[in-house]
Design an enzyme around this catalytic site. Sequence first.
Site, PDB file in Angstrom:
ATOM      1  N   ASP A 185      -9.254 -11.492   9.902  1.00 10.69           N
ATOM      2  CA  ASP A 185      -8.169 -10.672  10.458  1.00 10.69           C
ATOM      3  C   ASP A 185      -6.904 -10.984   9.653  1.00 10.69           C
ATOM      4  OD1 ASP A 185      -7.229  -8.780  12.271  1.00 10.69           O
ATOM      5  OD2 ASP A 185      -6.742 -10.234  13.825  1.00 10.69           O
ATOM      6  N   LYS A 207     -10.604  -6.910   8.530  1.00 13.82           N
ATOM      7  CA  LYS A 207      -9.577  -5.881   8.705  1.00 13.82           C
ATOM      8  C   LYS A 207      -9.201  -5.330   7.336  1.00 13.82           C
ATOM      9  CE  LYS A 207      -5.393  -7.275  10.108  1.00 13.82           C
ATOM     10  NZ  LYS A 207      -4.634  -7.666  11.293  1.00 13.82           N
TER      11      LYS A 207
HETATM   12  C1  LIG Z   1      -3.149 -10.793  12.864  1.00 15.93           C
HETATM   13  S1  LIG Z   1      -3.073 -12.525  12.677  1.00 15.93           S
HETATM   14  C2  LIG Z   1      -4.651 -13.025  13.274  1.00 15.93           C
HETATM   15  C3  LIG Z   1      -4.808 -12.911  14.776  1.00 15.93           C
HETATM   16  C4  LIG Z   1      -6.102 -13.550  15.265  1.00 15.93           C
HETATM   17  N1  LIG Z   1      -7.253 -12.749  14.874  1.00 15.93           N
HETATM   18  C5  LIG Z   1      -6.101 -13.704  16.745  1.00 15.93           C
HETATM   19  O1  LIG Z   1      -6.819 -12.973  17.438  1.00 15.93           O
HETATM   20  O2  LIG Z   1      -5.401 -14.598  17.250  1.00 15.93           O
HETATM   21  C6  LIG Z   1      -3.225 -12.726  10.955  1.00 15.93           C
HETATM   22  C7  LIG Z   1      -3.155 -14.162  10.475  1.00 15.93           C
HETATM   23  O3  LIG Z   1      -3.440 -14.204   9.072  1.00 15.93           O
HETATM   24  C8  LIG Z   1      -2.832 -15.399   8.599  1.00 15.93           C
HETATM   25  N2  LIG Z   1      -2.778 -15.426   7.126  1.00 15.93           N
HETATM   26  C9  LIG Z   1      -2.191 -14.537   6.293  1.00 15.93           C
HETATM   27  N3  LIG Z   1      -2.314 -14.930   5.004  1.00 15.93           N
HETATM   28  C10 LIG Z   1      -3.015 -16.100   5.038  1.00 15.93           C
HETATM   29  C11 LIG Z   1      -3.472 -16.987   4.025  1.00 15.93           C
HETATM   30  N4  LIG Z   1      -3.223 -16.742   2.730  1.00 15.93           N
HETATM   31  N5  LIG Z   1      -4.166 -18.082   4.393  1.00 15.93           N
HETATM   32  C12 LIG Z   1      -4.393 -18.331   5.706  1.00 15.93           C
HETATM   33  N6  LIG Z   1      -3.989 -17.536   6.710  1.00 15.93           N
HETATM   34  C13 LIG Z   1      -3.300 -16.438   6.385  1.00 15.93           C
HETATM   35  C14 LIG Z   1      -1.455 -15.344   9.238  1.00 15.93           C
HETATM   36  O4  LIG Z   1      -0.853 -16.624   9.219  1.00 15.93           O
HETATM   37  C15 LIG Z   1      -1.787 -14.821  10.635  1.00 15.93           C
HETATM   38  O5  LIG Z   1      -1.839 -15.860  11.570  1.00 15.93           O
END
Ligand SMILES: C[S@@+](CC[C@H](N)C(=O)[O-])C[C@H]1O[C@@H](n2cnc3c(N)ncnc32)[C@H](O)[C@@H]1O
Length: 215
Positions: free
Chosen positions: A129, A169
Amino acid sequence: MEIRKKQKLKDFLTRQKNRHRRDDHYYRLAKREGYRSRSAYKLLQIAERFDLIRPGDVVLDLGCSPGGWVQVSSQLVGDQGYVLGVDKRPVEELREKNVKIISADVKKPETIELITKELPRKTDVILSDLSPDVTGNWQIDHLKQIELATFALSVAEKLLKHNGRFMTKAFQGEKLDQFIEELRERFSSVRIFRPPATRKRSAEVYLFANRFLGG
Ligand SMILES: C[S@@+](CC[C@H](N)C(=O)[O-])C[C@H]1O[C@@H](n2cnc3c(N)ncnc32)[C@H](O)[C@@H]1O
């Protein structure tokens, strides 16, 4: 714009956002049912539609903070299963016994080793996600998001078992078809799905890729 006016506009936008949240059906449901994100319902809907997560599965959840998908996965895999969540943001501790969280950036080359160390075996399911910090510019956000989904796919190529399932996603845009093609080369079938819990104006879709040909 002078500073006071800017602050007023910011406060107004924050109040609007909070009001929309309160009015949102899935947001309220998540609060009531103890899920950490409204996204939890997207995963429940996708899992139900495609039989994505089964009892005893080993699941890797990329971009897992604040933990809604981890909670759902933990329930679906049960006591015999295991869920490993990864995020660069902190995740508040979870009570579930079959869950482990790693704090790491999936783009960094050393992260794959950290993940591998915490897995009992190759995974049955990899979820992503992963979302960029959105800029509001659809084209830029689309490209950044597809880059993250491509990272997730590269993790799947290393850690998913043969015939395993991958779900990510993706934001709609010009690179989506090319990404779907990449999935089709690696999986027996690929389906595009917009779970009912997705916000109407959102550009996001979820891609379910079944039966990994490698592994
Ligand atoms: C929409 S949120 C996920 C929500 C989760 N599926 C939930 O139900 O709680 C997207 C996440 O992707 C993480 N993210 C984005 N880029 C990232 C990276 N390069 N490495 C690790 N996490 C990352 C963000 O920190 C964020 O917490």
